[in-house]
Structure formats: C-alpha cells, structure tokens
Design a protein around this motif. Structure first.
Motif, PDB file in Angstrom:
ATOM      1  N   LEU A   1       0.856  -1.352  -0.267  1.00  0.00           N
ATOM      2  CA  LEU A   1      -0.137   0.145   0.154  1.00  0.00           C
ATOM      3  C   LEU A   1       0.931   1.147   0.015  1.00  0.00           C
ATOM      4  CD1 LEU A   1      -2.609  -1.002   2.875  1.00  0.00           C
ATOM      5  CD2 LEU A   1      -2.840  -0.935   0.159  1.00  0.00           C
ATOM      6  N   PRO A   2       0.349   2.151  -0.431  1.00  0.00           N
ATOM      7  CA  PRO A   2       1.141   3.585  -0.701  1.00  0.00           C
ATOM      8  C   PRO A   2       1.056   3.986   0.919  1.00  0.00           C
ATOM      9  CG  PRO A   2      -0.418   3.705  -2.086  1.00  0.00           C
ATOM     10  CD  PRO A   2      -0.635   2.330  -1.469  1.00  0.00           C
ATOM     11  N   LEU A   3       2.191   4.839   1.453  1.00  0.00           N
ATOM     12  CA  LEU A   3       2.253   5.120   2.859  1.00  0.00           C
ATOM     13  C   LEU A   3       1.330   6.105   3.060  1.00  0.00           C
ATOM     14  CD1 LEU A   3       4.740   4.374   4.812  1.00  0.00           C
ATOM     15  CD2 LEU A   3       5.716   6.651   4.382  1.00  0.00           C
ATOM     16  N   SER A   4       0.837   6.713   2.289  1.00  0.00           N
ATOM     17  CA  SER A   4      -0.432   7.635   2.783  1.00  0.00           C
ATOM     18  C   SER A   4      -1.802   7.051   3.102  1.00  0.00           C
ATOM     19  CB  SER A   4      -0.572   8.617   1.816  1.00  0.00           C
ATOM     20  OG  SER A   4      -0.850   8.070   0.472  1.00  0.00           O
ATOM     21  N   VAL A   5      -1.817   5.647   2.265  1.00  0.00           N
ATOM     22  CA  VAL A   5      -3.008   4.989   2.797  1.00  0.00           C
ATOM     23  C   VAL A   5      -2.779   4.104   4.013  1.00  0.00           C
ATOM     24  CG1 VAL A   5      -4.329   2.716   1.801  1.00  0.00           C
ATOM     25  CG2 VAL A   5      -3.450   4.614   0.279  1.00  0.00           C
ATOM     26  N   ILE A   6      -1.692   3.809   4.465  1.00  0.00           N
ATOM     27  CA  ILE A   6      -1.439   3.095   5.647  1.00  0.00           C
ATOM     28  C   ILE A   6      -1.583   4.147   6.555  1.00  0.00           C
ATOM     29  CG2 ILE A   6       0.408   2.283   7.252  1.00  0.00           C
ATOM     30  CD1 ILE A   6       1.685   0.914   4.680  1.00  0.00           C
ATOM     31  N   GLY A   7      -1.332   5.467   6.470  1.00  0.00           N
ATOM     32  CA  GLY A   7      -1.218   6.420   7.573  1.00  0.00           C
ATOM     33  C   GLY A   7      -2.867   6.820   7.745  1.00  0.00           C
ATOM     34  N   SER A   8      -3.688   6.530   6.530  1.00  0.00           N
ATOM     35  CA  SER A   8      -5.360   6.915   6.936  1.00  0.00           C
ATOM     36  C   SER A   8      -5.668   5.670   7.676  1.00  0.00           C
ATOM     37  CB  SER A   8      -5.974   6.836   5.530  1.00  0.00           C
ATOM     38  OG  SER A   8      -5.908   5.807   4.987  1.00  0.00           O
ATOM     39  N   MET A   9      -5.201   4.605   8.028  1.00  0.00           N
ATOM     40  CA  MET A   9      -6.009   3.636   8.692  1.00  0.00           C
ATOM     41  C   MET A   9      -5.374   3.361  10.244  1.00  0.00           C
ATOM     42  SD  MET A   9      -4.756  -0.009   7.107  1.00  0.00           S
ATOM     43  CE  MET A   9      -5.421   0.123   5.578  1.00  0.00           C
ATOM     44  N   GLN A  10      -4.565   4.292  10.465  1.00  0.00           N
ATOM     45  CA  GLN A  10      -3.679   3.993  11.817  1.00  0.00           C
ATOM     46  C   GLN A  10      -4.585   4.269  13.238  1.00  0.00           C
ATOM     47  OE1 GLN A  10       0.198   5.362  11.488  1.00  0.00           O
ATOM     48  NE2 GLN A  10       0.687   3.836   9.943  1.00  0.00           N
ATOM     49  N   TYR A  11      -5.588   4.966  12.612  1.00  0.00           N
ATOM     50  CA  TYR A  11      -6.708   5.681  13.968  1.00  0.00           C
ATOM     51  C   TYR A  11      -7.041   4.440  14.616  1.00  0.00           C
ATOM     52  CZ  TYR A  11     -10.529   4.946  10.905  1.00  0.00           C
ATOM     53  OH  TYR A  11     -11.608   4.634  10.141  1.00  0.00           O
ATOM     54  N   ILE A  12      -7.195   3.349  14.105  1.00  0.00           N
ATOM     55  CA  ILE A  12      -7.972   2.208  14.836  1.00  0.00           C
ATOM     56  C   ILE A  12      -7.093   2.042  16.186  1.00  0.00           C
ATOM     57  CG2 ILE A  12      -8.691  -0.008  14.626  1.00  0.00           C
ATOM     58  CD1 ILE A  12      -8.994   0.298  11.725  1.00  0.00           C
ATOM     59  N   ALA A  13      -5.923   1.779  16.197  1.00  0.00           N
ATOM     60  CA  ALA A  13      -5.193   1.255  17.214  1.00  0.00           C
ATOM     61  C   ALA A  13      -5.283   2.385  18.569  1.00  0.00           C
ATOM     62  CB  ALA A  13      -3.938   0.905  17.058  1.00  0.00           C
ATOM     63  N   PRO A  14      -5.163   3.670  18.133  1.00  0.00           N
ATOM     64  CA  PRO A  14      -5.089   4.593  19.208  1.00  0.00           C
ATOM     65  C   PRO A  14      -6.535   4.733  19.640  1.00  0.00           C
ATOM     66  CG  PRO A  14      -4.534   5.558  17.116  1.00  0.00           C
ATOM     67  CD  PRO A  14      -4.400   4.143  16.885  1.00  0.00           C
ATOM     68  N   ALA A  15      -7.495   4.638  18.914  1.00  0.00           N
ATOM     69  CA  ALA A  15      -8.774   4.874  19.345  1.00  0.00           C
ATOM     70  C   ALA A  15      -8.985   3.663  20.269  1.00  0.00           C
ATOM     71  CB  ALA A  15      -9.812   4.518  18.285  1.00  0.00           C
ATOM     72  N   LEU A  16      -8.750   2.473  20.270  1.00  0.00           N
ATOM     73  CA  LEU A  16      -8.862   1.441  21.222  1.00  0.00           C
ATOM     74  C   LEU A  16      -8.031   1.732  22.390  1.00  0.00           C
ATOM     75  CD1 LEU A  16      -8.975  -1.616  18.780  1.00  0.00           C
ATOM     76  CD2 LEU A  16     -10.857  -0.637  20.034  1.00  0.00           C
ATOM     77  N   GLN A  17      -6.958   2.146  22.170  1.00  0.00           N
ATOM     78  CA  GLN A  17      -5.918   2.514  23.307  1.00  0.00           C
ATOM     79  C   GLN A  17      -6.558   3.752  24.318  1.00  0.00           C
ATOM     80  OE1 GLN A  17      -2.246   3.605  21.367  1.00  0.00           O
ATOM     81  NE2 GLN A  17      -2.065   1.278  20.516  1.00  0.00           N
TER      82      GLN A  17
END
Length: 308
Positions: free
Chosen positions: A246-262
């Motif tokens: 995946l492009p790095l910008s796409v990976i960046g857009s899905m990374q909010y899942i982990a901190p939301a749970l944290q």
C-alpha cells in the motif's frame, strides 16, 4: 532521489488493507496485555518480546520453507542495513510505548498513534514524493496545531507522543522501501536477529542480579512473557505485508484504529486523567483524522469512477 513503488495491483491492495486493519486492531488491545505483565519492567518486557519473537519467526520460516529467502536477505548488504535500521526504530517504539502504559500514560501513547497517520502522510511527501491533495494538507495542518496546543497547555512538548509517532512512521517508511524483495516473515526475522544479542545480554544480567521476573512470579507470568513473541510478531507481520503493498499515505489513513482502542482503554479502564488542554489537543487530531478519512473515501470513489 528514490522513486516510489509502482501502483500495487487491486488484489494486492485488498490483501494489504485487510492485513493493515488486523495489525492496528491487535495493537489497540496491547495495553490490556501489558497491564498483566507487572511487575516486569519495560526493558525486561521488550527484551522478552524480542527473544520470543525471533523464536516464533524462525518457526514460521521453517514452516513456510523460506530458509533460502532468509539466506539471500542475509547476504545482501542493503537489506541488512535497512532491516537493522527498522529494528532500531521498532525497538525504540516498543520501549517508549511499554514505559508509557506501565506508568499511567496510555493516553499519551494513544495521542502518539493518533498523530502517526499525519506523520506517515508527511513522510510520504518528503521521502517518497507522494503528492498530497488539498484536504490532506489541511489535515496535516490540524495535526501540527494540535501539537502546539498540547505544548502550550503542558508547558513542554508531548515527548512520548512525538517519539512514538515518528519512530513508527519512520519504521513504516523503511519497510515500504524494502518493497516486495523481502517477505514479511524473513524481514521480521532479520530485524529481531539484530536485536537479540542485546536482549539476551540484558536478560542474563537481570537473572544474575536477581531482578528477573521471568521465573519468580509464577507459571502464569512465565506463560504471559513467553506469549509476547506471538503477540509481537503477528501484528508486525500483518503490518509488514501491508506496508509492502500500500502507499504510505493509505497506511497512514487507517492507523487511527489502534489509538482509538487505546484511548478508550486508558479513559474507561485505567481511569487516566484528561485535563482540558489534552481534550483540545485530541479534538484537533480527531478533526484531522476525519478530514483524512473523507479525502480517502472521495479519492477512492473518484478512482473507481475513472476505471469504469
């Protein structure tokens, strides 16, 4: 200047997206696991994670018959250097994250991973020459404003959050540069190989000085530390698979899942404090995430229409 990877095939992107989602969901649950490892110190936990991760990865290499690939990677200087750099970055991330969870700063850790998508997007522009759309630039601006608000509110930079965001963002960049030449299993195996000598030396020191908790806190604690290899390796394997597809910008857009749970874990289970300035900082970051999400959806819809 290094050129960006060619656009991945649709099937490759779909598999990468599923792997990325799995990685971030598992990472979001890590605070619950670390809370069970007390009284082990952050350094002991990280050292144990590295040793048991290597054992787990070697088992996978054997099961997947990737010994030839592993030998080829170990004979390539560029691959070794990049994976050694990745190992240093992820070890830093692990240590700071473990320290924050065990010291009542899971909210700061969550903030770091909320900022991380913006950092990943920014790194994609600087190093991979990815072009940001207007909404992405606005999102990055909100992220910078959030850091300013938190810095003014606390009187100092949110060091834990920034270290976590940049160490993992740079880790993703390095993994992206490796491309498809290295499998996710062999890549993680070499990374843990680079860290194991230091980890083993530290664990021996703890045992010799009577400070180790590995065999002094009962069989439950022993099994929990042993399982750190699987708990560490599985999401990293997922992430490595996604980062190569995946492009790095796409990976960046899905990374909010982990901190939301944290974040939910920190507020509702760990009962950590949230003063007003922290709420304002988080609010700005969440606005940035919404903007990134809207932009991603709009862009995906536009690409589908253009293909039709």
């Amino acid at each position: 200047m290094t050129k960006a990877n060619p656009t991945p095939a649709p099937q490759s992107e779909a598999g990468g997206a599923l792997a990325g989602l799995g990685a971030y969901f598992l990472w979001g649950l890590l605070p619950l696991y670390f809370a069970l490892l007390a009284p082990a110190t952050p350094l002991e936990i990280v050292a144990s994670r590295i040793v048991w991760s290597l054992i787990f990865c070697l088992i996978l290499v054997f099961a997947l018959k990737e010994w030839g690939t592993l030998k080829r990677v170990l004979s390539t200087k560029r691959s070794i250097l990049l994976l050694a750099l990745a190992a240093c970055l992820i070890a830093t991330n692990w240590l700071v994250y473990t320290f924050s969870v065990l010291n009542g700063q899971t909210v700061s850790a969550a903030l770091g991973y909320f900022i991380n998508p913006l950092v990943s997007t920014f790194l994609g522009v600087v190093f991979l020459k990815e072009r940001l759309r207007p909404l992405q630039w606005i999102a990055v601006g909100f992220g910078i404003l959030a850091v300013v608000v938190l810095t003014v509110g606390y009187g100092s930079l949110p060091i834990i959050s920034l270290v976590l965001a940049f160490s993992f963002g740079l880790y993703g960049l390095v993994k992206n540069r490796l491309g498809h030449s290295i499998t996710t299993t062999t890549g993680l195996t070499v990374e843990t190989m680079a860290l194991v000598p230091f980890s083993v030396a530290y664990l021996i020191f703890l045992a010799a000085s009577g400070q180790s908790t590995f065999n002094t806190e009962g069989p439950g604690h022993f099994l929990l530390l042993m399982s750190s290899g699987i708990i560490t390796a599985v999401p990293l394997l997922f992430f490595g698979y996604a980062a190569q597809r995946l492009p790095l910008s796409v990976i960046g857009s899905m990374q909010y899942i982990a901190p939301a749970l944290q974040f939910v874990t920190a507020i509702w289970l760990f009962r950590e404090e949230m003063p007003p300035e922290r709420w304002w900082g988080f609010a700005l970051v969440w606005i940035a995430i919404v903007i990134l999400t809207v932009d991603s959806v709009r862009n995906s819809s536009g690409l589908r229409r253009s293909k039709r």
